[in-house]
Write an enzyme that holds these catalytic residues in place. Structure first.
Site, PDB file in Angstrom:
ATOM      1  N   HIS A  71       0.866  -1.178   0.000  1.00 30.12           N
ATOM      2  CA  HIS A  71       0.000   0.000   0.000  1.00 30.12           C
ATOM      3  C   HIS A  71       0.902   1.227   0.000  1.00 30.12           C
ATOM      4  O   HIS A  71       2.021   1.177   0.523  1.00 30.12           O
ATOM      5  CB  HIS A  71      -0.906   0.002   1.231  1.00 30.12           C
ATOM      6  CG  HIS A  71      -1.880   1.145   1.250  1.00 30.12           C
ATOM      7  ND1 HIS A  71      -2.853   1.292   0.283  1.00 30.12           N
ATOM      8  CD2 HIS A  71      -2.024   2.202   2.100  1.00 30.12           C
ATOM      9  CE1 HIS A  71      -3.556   2.392   0.540  1.00 30.12           C
ATOM     10  NE2 HIS A  71      -3.076   2.965   1.628  1.00 30.12           N
ATOM     11  N   HIS A  83      -3.687   9.212   1.583  1.00 29.78           N
ATOM     12  CA  HIS A  83      -3.674   7.967   0.811  1.00 29.78           C
ATOM     13  C   HIS A  83      -5.079   7.619   0.354  1.00 29.78           C
ATOM     14  O   HIS A  83      -6.065   8.252   0.777  1.00 29.78           O
ATOM     15  CB  HIS A  83      -3.106   6.826   1.673  1.00 29.78           C
ATOM     16  CG  HIS A  83      -4.009   6.421   2.802  1.00 29.78           C
ATOM     17  ND1 HIS A  83      -4.561   5.169   2.910  1.00 29.78           N
ATOM     18  CD2 HIS A  83      -4.462   7.116   3.881  1.00 29.78           C
ATOM     19  CE1 HIS A  83      -5.316   5.101   3.994  1.00 29.78           C
ATOM     20  NE2 HIS A  83      -5.262   6.258   4.608  1.00 29.78           N
ATOM     21  N   CYS A 161      -3.423   2.919  -5.448  1.00 29.64           N
ATOM     22  CA  CYS A 161      -2.843   3.830  -4.463  1.00 29.64           C
ATOM     23  C   CYS A 161      -1.449   4.314  -4.856  1.00 29.64           C
ATOM     24  O   CYS A 161      -1.056   5.445  -4.533  1.00 29.64           O
ATOM     25  CB  CYS A 161      -2.800   3.164  -3.084  1.00 29.64           C
ATOM     26  SG  CYS A 161      -1.970   1.555  -3.066  1.00 29.64           S
TER      27      CYS A 161
END
Length: 209
Positions: A71, A83, A161
């Site tokens: 991530h 994020h 992401c």
């Protein structure tokens, strides 16, 4: 420095001391430089731990290592990151659990780094600085904070992401995870084709004998 970070630093120092100062043990195979395999592994673990405790600067990209995927977030200062988080009505869904909640939409969040990381390892990863010039830090932070709360398109392949944070830092959407997977898939396809061609050629040779 928080109490958690102080404990991690103490544990790291103890690990390093145990690796570098402990005498060699009988029956343990030695490698080049007088190190055994176990000591090499422990040194690698110590390096990973030290890497995870890098102090990020505003505008830095943060790579967070979950089981099976990474991530990404961007550090905006004062312990906070921006994020992409999954949209879910499930109250138990984690803020980074895209892998367990298929969705084509995401929301931009600003949260504390320690909350986003949880118990996972992370590192500052600005490796694309070698390929692209980062935008001014003030512009990166302003753009990131302006997006907080927005609902955006999400796709693991084209709008994930990592694409999100690299676009903020460089003005370019890049994703190493997807690119590595694409290269691996292409290599598998090429070797499969070559194998099929080779098998066909071999069959023709056998038939002509």
């Amino acid at each position: 420095m928080s109490e958690r970070e102080m404990d991690a630093e103490v544990n790291q120092k103890k690990l390093l001391e145990s690796v570098w100062l402990s005498p060699p043990r009988m029956g343990v195979p030695r490698m080049e430089g007088g190190c055994c395999e176990e000591e090499v592994a422990l040194r690698a673990m110590a390096e990973v731990e030290q890497e995870s405790r890098q102090q990020p600067k505003p505008g830095d990209l943060i790579e967070i290592f979950h089981n099976g995927y990474e991530h990404w977030a961007i550090y905006v200062g004062d312990g906070y990151v921006v994020h992409l988080a999954p949209l879910s009505k499930c109250p138990k869904a984690g803020s980074t659990s895209f892998s367990s909640i298929p969705s084509d939409r995401a929301v931009v969040k600003q949260e504390r780094l320690e909350d986003v990381v949880g118990g996972c390892r992370y590192r500052v990863n600005n490796d694309l600085d070698h390929n692209y010039k980062p935008l001014p830090v003030s512009e990166i932070i302003k753009s990131a904070k302006e997006k907080v709360g927005q609902e955006v398109e999400y796709s693991f392949v084209t709008k994930n992401c990592e694409h999100f944070v690299t676009d903020l830092r460089y003005g370019k959407e890049r994703c190493g995870q997807v690119e590595r997977a694409a290269i691996g898939g292409l290599a598998t396809t090429v070797f499969g084709i070559l194998g099929a061609v080779g098998l066909a050629a071999f069959s023709r040779i056998r038939q002509n004998q």
